[in-house]
Design a protein around this motif. Structure first.
Motif, PDB file in Angstrom:
ATOM      1  N   GLN A  53      40.556 -63.273  16.229  1.00 13.03           N
ATOM      2  CA  GLN A  53      39.678 -62.805  15.158  1.00 13.03           C
ATOM      3  C   GLN A  53      39.991 -63.540  13.847  1.00 13.03           C
ATOM      4  O   GLN A  53      41.097 -63.470  13.335  1.00 13.03           O
ATOM      5  N   GLN A  54      39.003 -64.269  13.345  1.00 13.51           N
ATOM      6  CA  GLN A  54      39.051 -64.897  12.014  1.00 13.51           C
ATOM      7  C   GLN A  54      40.199 -65.886  11.810  1.00 13.51           C
ATOM      8  O   GLN A  54      40.628 -66.112  10.684  1.00 13.51           O
ATOM      9  N   TRP A 138      32.141 -58.465  17.590  1.00 15.14           N
ATOM     10  CA  TRP A 138      32.504 -59.813  18.024  1.00 15.14           C
ATOM     11  C   TRP A 138      33.508 -59.761  19.168  1.00 15.14           C
ATOM     12  O   TRP A 138      33.362 -60.467  20.173  1.00 15.14           O
ATOM     13  N   GLY A 157      28.174 -62.594  15.466  1.00 16.90           N
ATOM     14  CA  GLY A 157      29.315 -62.685  14.563  1.00 16.90           C
ATOM     15  C   GLY A 157      30.188 -63.900  14.787  1.00 16.90           C
ATOM     16  O   GLY A 157      31.216 -64.056  14.120  1.00 16.90           O
ATOM     17  N   ASP A 158      29.797 -64.780  15.705  1.00 23.37           N
ATOM     18  CA  ASP A 158      30.606 -65.957  16.016  1.00 23.37           C
ATOM     19  C   ASP A 158      30.091 -67.158  15.228  1.00 23.37           C
ATOM     20  O   ASP A 158      29.001 -67.676  15.498  1.00 23.37           O
TER      21      ASP A 158
END
Length: 216
Positions: A53-54, A138, A157-158
């Protein structure tokens, strides 16, 4: 009822999409078929997704490898034995530590049983997993794509998938999500495989050899 794809029919579905969409056909012509990205339906795989994530894929994998070296068998029970300091040494941020501990506790308590998710549809899986702190849409999308191989998922969300879509479809960078979904509506019921082609394009065009082939 949801449909799943497999290694056996993956290229065939790519070809079907290429027949429907010239941009995807061009991706295959330039770079060939995407890898068949797949992960087992395990706690470790969900931890890997949470770590991604991120952050960069390389950073997430480095943290996962540190964790593997520390406890070897990445199970909820083993994870819960680790202290904050030990997890920091495995490159876990405070936030990721909280998220994965929450997941581990939920699995130990039997609130989440990964094997039971295999027979559920996308909406049921999303409802179950998003109850866990730190698991959003996501993370569920990646779980559905990489682990359960559901055919018709597009992860809005990607950033890699979204940016690749905007590039191959020549969409404005401010294009709204609903317009993007409308743009790829003809990919149904195989938007997952379309997404994998977008990731393939995104990764391949960053290689020096892509400049020799020419890109969009």
């Amino acid at each position: 009822m949801f449909e799943v794809f497999s290694k056996e029919n993956f290229h065939q579905i790519c070809d079907r999409l290429a027949e429907k969409d010239e941009a995807l056909k061009h991706v295959i012509n330039l770079f060939g078929y995407p890898p068949f990205w797949s992960r087992p339906n395990t706690f470790e795989s969900l931890v890997h997704i949470i770590l991604e994530q991120q952050v960069s894929l390389a950073s997430a994998l480095a943290a996962l490898n540190k964790l593997r070296a520390k406890i070897v068998d990445i199970t909820p029970e083993n994870f819960l034995l680790l202290t904050d300091e030990e997890l920091r040494a495995c490159y876990f941020s405070r936030q990721k530590t909280i998220y994965v501990r929450h997941l581990a506790k939920s699995m130990v308590a039997g609130e989440i049983v990964l094997e039971s998710l295999v027979s559920k549809d996308d909406a049921e899986i999303r409802t179950s997993l998003t109850k866990i702190k730190g698991i959003g849409n996501w993370t569920v999308d990646i779980y559905l794509i990489f682990i359960l191989h559901h055919c018709d998922v597009f992860p809005l969300g990607d950033l890699a998938a979204v940016n690749a879509l905007k590039k191959i479809k020549r969409l404005d960078i401010r294009t709204a999500p609903e317009i993007m979904l409308e743009t790829i509506s003809h990919w149904k019921p195989y938007r997952t495989i379309g997404t994998m082609l977008l990731w393939h394009y995104y990764l391949e065009e960053r290689k020096p050899s892509a400049k020799l082939k020419g890109i969009f």
